[in-house]
Design a protein around this motif. Structure first.
Motif, mmCIF file in Angstrom:
data_model
loop_
_atom_site.group_PDB
_atom_site.id
_atom_site.type_symbol
_atom_site.label_atom_id
_atom_site.label_comp_id
_atom_site.label_asym_id
_atom_site.label_seq_id
_atom_site.Cartn_x
_atom_site.Cartn_y
_atom_site.Cartn_z
ATOM 1 N N GLU A 6 -12.083 0.784 -1.627
ATOM 2 C CA GLU A 6 -12.095 -0.075 -0.442
ATOM 3 C C GLU A 6 -13.521 -0.489 -0.083
ATOM 4 O O GLU A 6 -13.777 -1.657 0.213
ATOM 5 N N LYS A 7 -14.444 0.453 -0.107
ATOM 6 C CA LYS A 7 -15.836 0.141 0.254
ATOM 7 C C LYS A 7 -16.511 -0.766 -0.770
ATOM 8 O O LYS A 7 -17.400 -1.531 -0.420
ATOM 9 N N HIS A 14 -14.920 -3.055 -2.358
ATOM 10 C CA HIS A 14 -14.094 -4.265 -2.357
ATOM 11 C C HIS A 14 -13.407 -4.480 -3.699
ATOM 12 O O HIS A 14 -13.307 -5.605 -4.183
ATOM 13 N N GLY A 44 -9.465 5.981 -3.072
ATOM 14 C CA GLY A 44 -9.052 4.849 -2.240
ATOM 15 C C GLY A 44 -10.170 4.385 -1.328
ATOM 16 O O GLY A 44 -10.381 3.185 -1.141
ATOM 17 N N THR A 51 0.857 -1.178 0.000
ATOM 18 C CA THR A 51 0.000 0.000 0.000
ATOM 19 C C THR A 51 0.892 1.225 0.000
ATOM 20 O O THR A 51 1.959 1.228 0.614
#
Length: 104
Positions: A69-70, A72, A65, A22
């Protein structure tokens, strides 16, 4: 006996480990700067100027980002991080243009 061995082999659980990189805070800032410039090039119109495009890219990198992320959506490597930053920046520019009016 062979059928039983095959069935037992299929039922075994195997663990796989994947190492992911990351970018961290500084990396996100760098991706945001690149994304801001790229968003200024991609979006129609004259843009908001170099400095504002970079600032929108920085904020958009964090937004992208978060969205990835939310949802997936995995982000892998330079291209994945840049894509997330550009998507976030384009969404942010679209929202800013809706609020402030078109700058064409």
């Amino acid at each position: 006996m062979l059928k039983l061995a095959i069935c037992l082999n299929l039922l075994q659980q195997k663990n796989y480990y994947v190492e992911m990189w990351t970018p961290g805070f500084i990396g996100t800032l760098i991706f945001g700067m690149i994304a801001g410039w790229l968003t200024g090039v991609l979006t129609r119109g004259r843009g908001y100027g170099c400095i504002v495009d970079i600032i929108l890219g920085l904020i958009g990198a964090f937004i992208g980002g978060f969205i990835f992320e939310k949802l997936h959506i995995p982000i892998f490597g330079f291209i994945g991080n840049l894509a997330a930053a550009v998507v976030g920046a384009v969404i942010l520019v679209a929202v800013v243009r809706l609020i402030s009016g078109s700058r064409d």
